[in-house]
Design a protein around this motif. Structure first.
Motif, PDB file in Angstrom:
ATOM      1  N   ASP A 104       7.895   0.014  10.252  1.00  0.00           N
ATOM      2  CA  ASP A 104       8.491   0.180  11.575  1.00  0.00           C
ATOM      3  C   ASP A 104       8.646  -1.168  12.270  1.00  0.00           C
ATOM      4  O   ASP A 104       8.029  -2.173  11.879  1.00  0.00           O
ATOM      5  CB  ASP A 104       7.609   1.070  12.456  1.00  0.00           C
ATOM      6  N   THR A 105       9.450  -1.182  13.348  1.00  0.00           N
ATOM      7  CA  THR A 105       9.576  -2.357  14.200  1.00  0.00           C
ATOM      8  C   THR A 105       9.271  -1.949  15.633  1.00  0.00           C
ATOM      9  O   THR A 105       9.598  -0.839  16.057  1.00  0.00           O
ATOM     10  CB  THR A 105      10.981  -2.974  14.116  1.00  0.00           C
ATOM     11  N   MET A 106       8.648  -2.857  16.378  1.00  0.00           N
ATOM     12  CA  MET A 106       8.321  -2.633  17.781  1.00  0.00           C
ATOM     13  C   MET A 106       9.030  -3.677  18.639  1.00  0.00           C
ATOM     14  O   MET A 106       9.270  -4.803  18.191  1.00  0.00           O
ATOM     15  CB  MET A 106       6.810  -2.704  18.007  1.00  0.00           C
ATOM     16  N   TRP A 107       9.362  -3.271  19.868  1.00  0.00           N
ATOM     17  CA  TRP A 107       9.954  -4.173  20.846  1.00  0.00           C
ATOM     18  C   TRP A 107       9.147  -4.104  22.129  1.00  0.00           C
ATOM     19  O   TRP A 107       8.599  -3.051  22.475  1.00  0.00           O
ATOM     20  CB  TRP A 107      11.403  -3.792  21.154  1.00  0.00           C
ATOM     21  N   ALA A 108       9.078  -5.215  22.862  1.00  0.00           N
ATOM     22  CA  ALA A 108       8.373  -5.275  24.137  1.00  0.00           C
ATOM     23  C   ALA A 108       9.307  -5.787  25.224  1.00  0.00           C
ATOM     24  O   ALA A 108      10.102  -6.714  24.993  1.00  0.00           O
ATOM     25  CB  ALA A 108       7.144  -6.182  24.035  1.00  0.00           C
ATOM     26  N   TYR A 162       3.684  -2.077   4.631  1.00  0.00           N
ATOM     27  CA  TYR A 162       4.382  -1.332   3.574  1.00  0.00           C
ATOM     28  C   TYR A 162       4.270  -1.974   2.192  1.00  0.00           C
ATOM     29  O   TYR A 162       4.763  -1.423   1.211  1.00  0.00           O
ATOM     30  CB  TYR A 162       5.863  -1.177   3.927  1.00  0.00           C
ATOM     31  N   TYR A 163       3.668  -3.154   2.094  1.00  0.00           N
ATOM     32  CA  TYR A 163       3.521  -3.807   0.795  1.00  0.00           C
ATOM     33  C   TYR A 163       2.722  -2.916  -0.159  1.00  0.00           C
ATOM     34  O   TYR A 163       1.734  -2.314   0.232  1.00  0.00           O
ATOM     35  CB  TYR A 163       2.809  -5.155   0.981  1.00  0.00           C
ATOM     36  N   PRO A 164       3.134  -2.760  -1.452  1.00  0.00           N
ATOM     37  CA  PRO A 164       4.224  -3.474  -2.139  1.00  0.00           C
ATOM     38  C   PRO A 164       5.558  -2.717  -2.167  1.00  0.00           C
ATOM     39  O   PRO A 164       6.395  -2.973  -3.038  1.00  0.00           O
ATOM     40  CB  PRO A 164       3.664  -3.607  -3.560  1.00  0.00           C
ATOM     41  N   GLN A 165       5.766  -1.778  -1.241  1.00  0.00           N
ATOM     42  CA  GLN A 165       7.056  -1.107  -1.189  1.00  0.00           C
ATOM     43  C   GLN A 165       8.147  -2.100  -0.802  1.00  0.00           C
ATOM     44  O   GLN A 165       7.880  -3.175  -0.252  1.00  0.00           O
ATOM     45  CB  GLN A 165       7.015   0.035  -0.170  1.00  0.00           C
ATOM     46  N   ARG A 166       9.384  -1.709  -1.063  1.00  0.00           N
ATOM     47  CA  ARG A 166      10.521  -2.580  -0.802  1.00  0.00           C
ATOM     48  C   ARG A 166      11.128  -2.260   0.568  1.00  0.00           C
ATOM     49  O   ARG A 166      11.249  -1.100   0.956  1.00  0.00           O
ATOM     50  CB  ARG A 166      11.577  -2.401  -1.896  1.00  0.00           C
ATOM     51  N   ARG A 167      11.512  -3.293   1.278  1.00  0.00           N
ATOM     52  CA  ARG A 167      12.171  -3.165   2.578  1.00  0.00           C
ATOM     53  C   ARG A 167      13.271  -4.208   2.663  1.00  0.00           C
ATOM     54  O   ARG A 167      12.990  -5.414   2.581  1.00  0.00           O
ATOM     55  CB  ARG A 167      11.166  -3.353   3.713  1.00  0.00           C
ATOM     56  N   VAL A 181       8.211  -0.132  22.651  1.00  0.00           N
ATOM     57  CA  VAL A 181       8.779   1.018  21.955  1.00  0.00           C
ATOM     58  C   VAL A 181       8.661   0.741  20.460  1.00  0.00           C
ATOM     59  O   VAL A 181       8.725  -0.415  20.029  1.00  0.00           O
ATOM     60  CB  VAL A 181      10.249   1.271  22.353  1.00  0.00           C
ATOM     61  N   ARG A 182       8.471   1.815  19.668  1.00  0.00           N
ATOM     62  CA  ARG A 182       8.332   1.686  18.216  1.00  0.00           C
ATOM     63  C   ARG A 182       9.384   2.555  17.547  1.00  0.00           C
ATOM     64  O   ARG A 182       9.593   3.708  17.941  1.00  0.00           O
ATOM     65  CB  ARG A 182       6.925   2.135  17.789  1.00  0.00           C
ATOM     66  N   ILE A 227       6.345  -4.573  11.679  1.00  0.00           N
ATOM     67  CA  ILE A 227       5.017  -4.190  11.223  1.00  0.00           C
ATOM     68  C   ILE A 227       4.920  -4.317   9.700  1.00  0.00           C
ATOM     69  O   ILE A 227       5.719  -3.736   8.962  1.00  0.00           O
ATOM     70  CB  ILE A 227       4.694  -2.759  11.676  1.00  0.00           C
ATOM     71  N   ASN A 228       3.934  -5.082   9.241  1.00  0.00           N
ATOM     72  CA  ASN A 228       3.793  -5.405   7.823  1.00  0.00           C
ATOM     73  C   ASN A 228       2.723  -4.511   7.202  1.00  0.00           C
ATOM     74  O   ASN A 228       1.617  -4.947   6.873  1.00  0.00           O
ATOM     75  CB  ASN A 228       3.433  -6.885   7.672  1.00  0.00           C
TER      76      ASN A 228
END
Length: 313
Positions: A165-169, A295-300, A270-271, A292-293
């Motif tokens: 996921d990604t978050m913003w502030a 998910y390793y070792p999945q691919r993104r 927000v996420r 957000i890190n």
């Protein structure tokens, strides 16, 4: 405990060094979503806008980003200034269409550090299973430039089954909720931004020297003004801001550490959960973001286009 002019009670947990800056506090926060120029009652008629939080982030429906005309862009831009980051699902953008969409907001900014995608000026962020994401710091894109990015547009190509996921502030909220004494202290101050604090650590000295000729350290206001809404925005971030101009280093570092900490307050955030075909458009002047890190070792795999902005004031 100490109380600001806004009658808030702060609980220090703990202070930064001996500075007395309260890291965290409980109780009410001022969460002023609306840009002053956008009437609260004005409806959206071309698209549907669905807020994800009371302050920042909205999902937009009823828009094909491959076919954005003047009327659609005008409404998207108004929504962007109001919600700071917009999310879209099931978009089928290719590289040229991604570029064309970004050009609706201005001139394309070429990134000197990310590899290009299939089209020049598209940055490809591909991680896993042999590489680990390193964007998991709160930051504003390219603040090390004289004219940092105005708008960033990120589309999901390949996403992990879980995580990523990604978050913003909202950095206007971060400024609004500073104690009055801190606002007075930082009024008129500038801070140095440079790529060497982050990207430079992965480069050979000759590479750093060559890029520094293009992007030398630059001083930006600690509190910038949004060029369209007039909102005051806290404008320092972890990977690119190194020091506050005119303050002794120890004092400046404590203040800078406290100011950068403000992006971490959940009420300002927000996420977003990515799916293939998801697109996020954000106002890079008004926000910071954090990939957000987990998910390793999945691919993104993501592709990003950024729009050049103006020198902060």
């Amino acid at each position: 405990m100490k109380t600001t002019s806004m009658e808030r009670t702060f609980i220090c947990i703990p202070n930064v060094g001996e500075s007395g800056y309260p890291r965290l506090y409980s109780g009410a926060r001022e969460l002023r979503k609306q840009s002053d120029f956008v009437p609260e009652s004005e409806p959206y008629t071309v698209c549907s806008v669905h807020p994800l939080t009371p302050l920042i982030g909205a999902v937009v429906e009823g828009v094909d980003l491959r076919e954005v005309d003047d009327a659609v862009h005008a409404e998207l831009h108004r929504a962007l200034l109001e919600w700071k980051v917009l999310f879209f699902r099931d978009q089928l953008l290719d590289g040229p269409e991604h570029i064309a969409l970004a050009r609706r907001w201005g001139n394309i900014e070429v990134n000197d550090f990310f590899p290009n995608g299939d089209v020049q000026a598209i940055s490809r962020l591909a991680k896993g299973p042999k590489s680990i994401g390193q964007e998991n710091m709160w930051h504003s894109d390219t603040s090390f430039r004289r004219d940092p990015s105005k708008v960033s547009i990120l589309r999901a190509i390949d996403v992990p089954a879980t995580g990523g996921d990604t978050m913003w502030a909202d950095m206007a909220a971060a400024y609004d909720n500073l104690p009055g004494s801190v606002k007075e202290q930082i009024d008129g101050l500038k801070a140095i931004h440079t790529f060497t604090k982050s990207w430079g650590l992965t480069m050979a000295p000759e590479q750093v020297a060559a890029i520094a000729e293009i992007h030398p350290p630059i001083a930006h206001p600690v509190v910038r003004t949004h060029p369209e809404t007039g909102r005051k925005l806290l404008y320092v971030n972890e990977p690119f801001t190194t020091e506050i101009v005119g303050l002794p280093r120890n004092e400046g570092d404590e203040l800078l550490d406290y100011l950068m900490f403000q992006a971490r307050v959940p009420e300002y955030q927000v996420r977003f959960r990515w799916e293939p075909g998801s697109v996020a458009i954000w106002d890079n002047q008004a926000t910071q973001h954090y990939a957000i890190n987990d998910y390793y070792p999945q691919r993104r795999v993501m592709e990003r286009v950024t729009v050049a902005g103006d020198q902060p004031f």
